[in-house]
Design a protein around this motif. Structure first.
Motif, PDB file in Angstrom:
ATOM      1  N   GLU A 191       5.074 -19.296   5.600  1.00 26.14           N
ATOM      2  CA  GLU A 191       4.372 -18.746   4.443  1.00 26.14           C
ATOM      3  C   GLU A 191       3.227 -17.845   4.887  1.00 26.14           C
ATOM      4  N   LEU A 192       2.514 -18.305   5.928  1.00 23.15           N
ATOM      5  CA  LEU A 192       1.386 -17.532   6.453  1.00 23.15           C
ATOM      6  C   LEU A 192       1.852 -16.196   7.006  1.00 23.15           C
ATOM      7  N   SER A 193       2.944 -16.258   7.774  1.00 17.43           N
ATOM      8  CA  SER A 193       3.470 -15.037   8.392  1.00 17.43           C
ATOM      9  C   SER A 193       3.899 -14.045   7.316  1.00 17.43           C
ATOM     10  N   ARG A 194       4.512 -14.564   6.271  1.00 22.25           N
ATOM     11  CA  ARG A 194       4.956 -13.710   5.177  1.00 22.25           C
ATOM     12  C   ARG A 194       3.776 -13.038   4.495  1.00 22.25           C
ATOM     13  N   LYS A 195       2.741 -13.822   4.298  1.00 21.74           N
ATOM     14  CA  LYS A 195       1.552 -13.286   3.647  1.00 21.74           C
ATOM     15  C   LYS A 195       0.946 -12.174   4.501  1.00 21.74           C
ATOM     16  N   GLU A 196       0.922 -12.392   5.819  1.00 19.20           N
ATOM     17  CA  GLU A 196       0.359 -11.387   6.714  1.00 19.20           C
ATOM     18  C   GLU A 196       1.140 -10.090   6.624  1.00 19.20           C
ATOM     19  N   LYS A 197       2.466 -10.201   6.594  1.00 21.28           N
ATOM     20  CA  LYS A 197       3.288  -8.989   6.522  1.00 21.28           C
ATOM     21  C   LYS A 197       3.031  -8.243   5.219  1.00 21.28           C
ATOM     22  N   LEU A 198       2.948  -9.003   4.133  1.00 22.55           N
ATOM     23  CA  LEU A 198       2.717  -8.356   2.840  1.00 22.55           C
ATOM     24  C   LEU A 198       1.336  -7.732   2.792  1.00 22.55           C
ATOM     25  N   ARG A 199       0.379  -8.382   3.453  1.00 21.55           N
ATOM     26  CA  ARG A 199      -0.968  -7.831   3.470  1.00 21.55           C
ATOM     27  C   ARG A 199      -0.975  -6.501   4.220  1.00 21.55           C
ATOM     28  N   PHE A 200      -0.202  -6.448   5.304  1.00 26.30           N
ATOM     29  CA  PHE A 200      -0.096  -5.201   6.051  1.00 26.30           C
ATOM     30  C   PHE A 200       0.403  -4.075   5.147  1.00 26.30           C
ATOM     31  N   LEU A 201       1.439  -4.371   4.358  1.00 28.70           N
ATOM     32  CA  LEU A 201       1.982  -3.369   3.441  1.00 28.70           C
ATOM     33  C   LEU A 201       0.967  -2.982   2.374  1.00 28.70           C
ATOM     34  N   PHE A 202       0.244  -3.989   1.889  1.00 26.22           N
ATOM     35  CA  PHE A 202      -0.749  -3.757   0.855  1.00 26.22           C
ATOM     36  C   PHE A 202      -1.809  -2.778   1.365  1.00 26.22           C
ATOM     37  N   HIS A 203      -2.233  -3.005   2.618  1.00 29.10           N
ATOM     38  CA  HIS A 203      -3.232  -2.103   3.189  1.00 29.10           C
ATOM     39  C   HIS A 203      -2.714  -0.680   3.303  1.00 29.10           C
ATOM     40  N   MET A 204      -1.404  -0.569   3.496  1.00 30.67           N
ATOM     41  CA  MET A 204      -0.832   0.771   3.601  1.00 30.67           C
ATOM     42  C   MET A 204      -0.928   1.529   2.284  1.00 30.67           C
ATOM     43  N   TYR A 205      -0.746   0.812   1.186  1.00 30.26           N
ATOM     44  CA  TYR A 205      -0.867   1.436  -0.119  1.00 30.26           C
ATOM     45  C   TYR A 205      -2.330   1.670  -0.479  1.00 30.26           C
ATOM     46  N   ASP A 206      -3.161   0.649  -0.238  1.00 27.31           N
ATOM     47  CA  ASP A 206      -4.544   0.691  -0.694  1.00 27.31           C
ATOM     48  C   ASP A 206      -5.403   1.439   0.314  1.00 27.31           C
ATOM     49  N   SER A 207      -5.434   2.775   0.220  1.00 30.12           N
ATOM     50  CA  SER A 207      -6.081   3.554   1.278  1.00 30.12           C
ATOM     51  C   SER A 207      -7.606   3.542   1.206  1.00 30.12           C
ATOM     52  N   ASP A 208      -8.205   3.259   0.046  1.00 35.09           N
ATOM     53  CA  ASP A 208      -9.671   3.283   0.018  1.00 35.09           C
ATOM     54  C   ASP A 208     -10.273   1.882   0.152  1.00 35.09           C
ATOM     55  N   SER A 209      -9.434   0.934   0.496  1.00 30.35           N
ATOM     56  CA  SER A 209      -9.886  -0.429   0.827  1.00 30.35           C
ATOM     57  C   SER A 209     -10.686  -1.100  -0.273  1.00 30.35           C
ATOM     58  N   ASP A 210     -10.400  -0.801  -1.535  1.00 34.70           N
ATOM     59  CA  ASP A 210     -11.173  -1.470  -2.582  1.00 34.70           C
ATOM     60  C   ASP A 210     -10.463  -2.711  -3.094  1.00 34.70           C
ATOM     61  N   GLY A 211      -9.338  -3.063  -2.465  1.00 34.95           N
ATOM     62  CA  GLY A 211      -8.661  -4.287  -2.850  1.00 34.95           C
ATOM     63  C   GLY A 211      -7.699  -4.121  -4.012  1.00 34.95           C
ATOM     64  N   ARG A 212      -7.560  -2.871  -4.515  1.00 36.12           N
ATOM     65  CA  ARG A 212      -6.611  -2.643  -5.597  1.00 36.12           C
ATOM     66  C   ARG A 212      -5.772  -1.406  -5.304  1.00 36.12           C
ATOM     67  N   ILE A 213      -4.508  -1.468  -5.704  1.00 41.47           N
ATOM     68  CA  ILE A 213      -3.683  -0.253  -5.609  1.00 41.47           C
ATOM     69  C   ILE A 213      -3.773   0.429  -6.971  1.00 41.47           C
ATOM     70  N   THR A 214      -4.515   1.517  -7.009  1.00 38.55           N
ATOM     71  CA  THR A 214      -4.666   2.222  -8.286  1.00 38.55           C
ATOM     72  C   THR A 214      -3.498   3.175  -8.496  1.00 38.55           C
ATOM     73  N   LEU A 215      -3.472   3.751  -9.694  1.00 39.67           N
ATOM     74  CA  LEU A 215      -2.383   4.677 -10.024  1.00 39.67           C
ATOM     75  C   LEU A 215      -2.379   5.865  -9.074  1.00 39.67           C
ATOM     76  N   GLU A 216      -3.592   6.350  -8.721  1.00 39.38           N
ATOM     77  CA  GLU A 216      -3.697   7.489  -7.798  1.00 39.38           C
ATOM     78  C   GLU A 216      -3.076   7.171  -6.449  1.00 39.38           C
ATOM     79  N   GLU A 217      -3.414   5.993  -5.937  1.00 37.91           N
ATOM     80  CA  GLU A 217      -2.907   5.615  -4.615  1.00 37.91           C
ATOM     81  C   GLU A 217      -1.394   5.468  -4.647  1.00 37.91           C
ATOM     82  N   TYR A 218      -0.881   4.900  -5.724  1.00 38.70           N
ATOM     83  CA  TYR A 218       0.568   4.737  -5.867  1.00 38.70           C
ATOM     84  C   TYR A 218       1.246   6.097  -5.891  1.00 38.70           C
ATOM     85  N   ARG A 219       0.670   7.008  -6.681  1.00 35.32           N
ATOM     86  CA  ARG A 219       1.230   8.362  -6.762  1.00 35.32           C
ATOM     87  C   ARG A 219       1.243   8.995  -5.379  1.00 35.32           C
TER      88      ARG A 219
END
Lengths: 468, 214
Positions: B108-136
């Motif tokens: 479970e931990l390993s899975r969470k780490e992998k997903l967190r890595f992906l999340f960081h890739m989307y969330d480029s301004d590091s505010d903890g949220r993937i906004t519509l701009e970042e998704y676009r």
């Protein structure tokens, strides 16, 4: 070989009681005399194209010694309980052979628990595929591997190919030291003397032949002078070459095409056939050789300024090829030296001319000496020195049946067809990449391929949806 | 390879920290040296030497992920200038396959780490949220190679996907409710029950079997 070695050993032993300059002079005279006599031993067969089979025996003995050396190293490593450094030329990652479309479909299928008729246009998961592919290429990529010398699995007593230095026992060190002595003090002067003889004979011979009146006699003499000198050079490198399918050798009015690993390729091919060379005019020693050669028979040398003009180059080559009395042209379409594990993209220039193409595959055996010229690491002189201090250059040459361009093919497709044939015969990997990547970056046209494919998939879905 | 003792100690330390075997660490070390040109650290420019990477549409995001402080566990945001071998291995360890010997919690931990890595890739301004701009931004990059797709279509595709994500995370929304962006918890919710482990790893060839077949 063994006979000569014992002769030399006893000679020096006898000289030993005399001290000082006399000994030195005598020893060097002895060495010179010895090299000349062994030169005669080498050159005479070269003139008549005969071989005594001594080199094959030499090769077999060396192989046995190498196998023993590797065994000792492995034993040494086991004693110390360490892992031997083992090179993996196939890469370290198991790459999935599935395509972009298949993978993305699979990811979406496993991911989407929603109804399948509602195919989403884009999902967060699509990024998985590209992310993983990116990581894989960072860990291990096909192309940069080709530009460094091939790594061996058994040690051939050359320190330049050994990465496991700390596992060498005393016996092995002695053997290696003996090897160094033999290679540098015995083989090297012999080879340099032979090379010198070969080159000077070439220059003198072709100049003399140039004074003869044009006719069959001149051609005959020119052919044999060229062949003889190249054969001497081949022995200068102790190159042990096996030719296959010699009935397919290139004929007049054709173009001979081969894969390129080092400048020695020219010598290897030219010692078995009579070709017209193509190249840039150089200064210095190369220039002297080029000018002499062109007196005996028509080679195609370009000035530096002319090389850039592709139309001019194509025109001159076409003229040469159409004249049936002229010799087949020797060309290396990769444009640069590749490390002999793969064949890279062929430049299409030589394939546009429309002549018959005779493909030739050259494969070196790296166990005796690596022939690859890494021009960013070594200059020409360093490279030649390395060649001459290796044990031998062993290679196989395959003459493939002639190919012509078909009606519905363009030059690029033809070039790729020839390239695949050469790669298949030589047991090399057939790569789409450009040898120019050694020095430049990827062309933009390639970058867009994957993106186009992916976007086609997404937009395709979008259109389907809007239609329904 | 230097003094045998200190090198193997270092390797053992790295083995413990990142979970790679000593063979794999040695291979990756060679790769690191190749990429860095025998320097002790890698910079962004060094990744230009990998031709196959040029084909990848999200190339810049992948390279950025290597220098992201959140992935390197050095801070909540920002980019490092250069990374050393240990950092390189840390990033690579996100792509290690799930070990069959691991227990449920570790999986479970390993899975969470992998997903967190992906999340960081989307969330480029590091505010903890993937906004519509970042998704676009991500969708545009993925589709950037095709000259036939206009920016508008890329945007509409992103918007549609974002709406779907919103409906999963927030359920039915009021007409004036604004969806801030996908947080990490929402991100995890989207992937709940879905097997990503097999897609987010790089499989190393088994070293021992290769050594035996000459």
């Amino acid at each position: 070989m063994l006979l000569l070695k014992t002769y030399r050993a006893s000679f020096i032993f006898r000289v030993h009681p005399f001290c000082g300059d006399l000994a030195f002079a005598a020893a060097s005279c002895g060495r010179v005399f010895l090299s000349f006599s062994s030169q005669a031993f080498y050159s005479v067969p070269a003139i008549f194209g005969v071989s005594f089979g001594i080199r094959k025996l030499y090769m077999k003995t060396l192989l046995k010694i190498f196998a023993w050396a590797t065994l000792r190293m492995e034993r040494g490593a086991k004693e110390k309980n360490h892992q031997l450094y083992k090179p993996y030329t196939n890469g370290i990652i198991a790459k999935d052979p599935t395509s972009l479309e298949e993978e993305i479909k699979e990811i979406r299928r496993s991911g989407s628990s929603k109804a399948l008729d509602n195919t989403p246009e884009f999902e967060l998961s699509d990024i998985f595929y590209f992310c993983r592919k990116g990581m894989e290429t960072i860990m291990d990529d096909e192309v940069t591997k080709r530009f460094s010398a091939e790594e061996l699995e058994s040690w051939n007593l050359l320190s330049r190919t050994n990465y496991n230095f700390q596992y060498i026992s005393l016996r092995l060190t002695v053997l290696w030291g003996l090897g160094v002595l033999i290679r540098y003090c015995f083989l090297l002067p012999l080879r340099i003397a032979l090379a010198f003889t070969g080159i000077s004979l070439l220059v003198v011979g072709t100049t003399v032949v140039g004074y003869l009146p044009n006719g069959r006699f001149k051609e005959f003499m020119s052919k044999h002078v060229h062949l003889m000198c190249y054969r001497i050079c081949v022995r200068a490198l102790t190159a042990i070459i096996t030719y296959h399918d010699r009935e397919n050798r290139p004929r007049n009015g054709g173009i001979c095409v081969a894969n390129h690993t080092s400048p020695i390729d020219v010598i290897i091919l030219a010692s078995d056939g009579y070709y017209a060379m193509v190249g840039q005019v150089h200064g210095g020693l190369m220039g002297v050789i080029q000018r002499a050669m062109v007196k005996a028979c028509p080679h195609v040398w370009f000035e530096r300024s002319e090389v850039k003009d592709r139309h001019l180059v194509a025109k001159r080559l076409t003229e040469h090829v159409q004249d049936k009395s002229k010799l087949p042209i020797l060309i290396f379409p990769e444009g640069t030296c590749i490390n002999n594990t793969s064949v890279m993209m062929f430049k299409k220039g030589s394939f546009e001319i429309g002549a018959t193409v005779y493909p030739v595959a050259i494969k070196y055996d790296p166990q005796f000496g690596d022939a690859f010229w890494n021009s960013s690491k070594y200059g020409m002189v360093t490279y030649l020195l390395r060649m001459m201090t290796s044990w031998a250059i062993v290679c196989s040459v395959w003459y493939l049946p002639p190919m012509t361009r078909e009606a519905d093919e363009d030059a690029v497709q033809f070039a790729n067809r020839v390239k695949s044939a050469i790669a298949r015969q030589g047991g090399l990997v057939d790569l789409l990449w450009d040898g120019g990547l050694k020095r430049e970056k990827v062309k933009d046209t390639f970058k867009e391929e994957q993106q186009k494919l992916y976007s086609k998939m997404i937009v395709g879905n979008h259109e389907d949806r809007s239609r329904s | 390879m230097g003094a045998a003792h200190s090198a193997s100690e270092e390797v053992r330390e790295l083995e413990g920290k990142t979970g790679f075997s000593s063979d794999q660490i040695e291979q990756l070390h060679r790769r690191f040296k190749q990429l860095s040109g025998d320097q002790p650290t890698i910079r962004k420019e060094n990744f230009n030497n990998v031709p196959d990477l040029e084909l990848n549409p999200i190339r810049s995001k992948i390279v950025r992920a290597f220098f992201d402080n959140r992935n390197l566990r050095k801070g909540p945001s920002g980019l490092a200038d250069e990374i050393n071998f240990e950092d390189f291995l840390t990033i690579m360890s996100y792509f290690r396959p799930i070990d069959t010997s691991m227990d449920e919690e570790q999986v479970e931990l390993s899975r969470k780490e992998k997903l967190r890595f992906l999340f960081h890739m989307y969330d480029s301004d590091s505010d903890g949220r993937i906004t519509l701009e970042e998704y676009r931004n991500v969708v545009e990059e993925l589709l950037s190679g095709n000259p036939h797709i206009e920016k508008e279509s890329a945007r509409s595709i992103a918007d549609g996907a974002m709406m779907e994500a919103a409906s999963v995370c927030m359920g039915q929304m009021e007409p004036d409710q604004v969806y801030e962006g996908i947080t990490f918890e929402d991100f995890l919710k989207i992937w709940q029950g879905i097997d990503i482990e097999t897609k987010m790893h790089v499989r190393f060839l088994n070293m021992e079997t290769m050594a035996l077949c000459h």
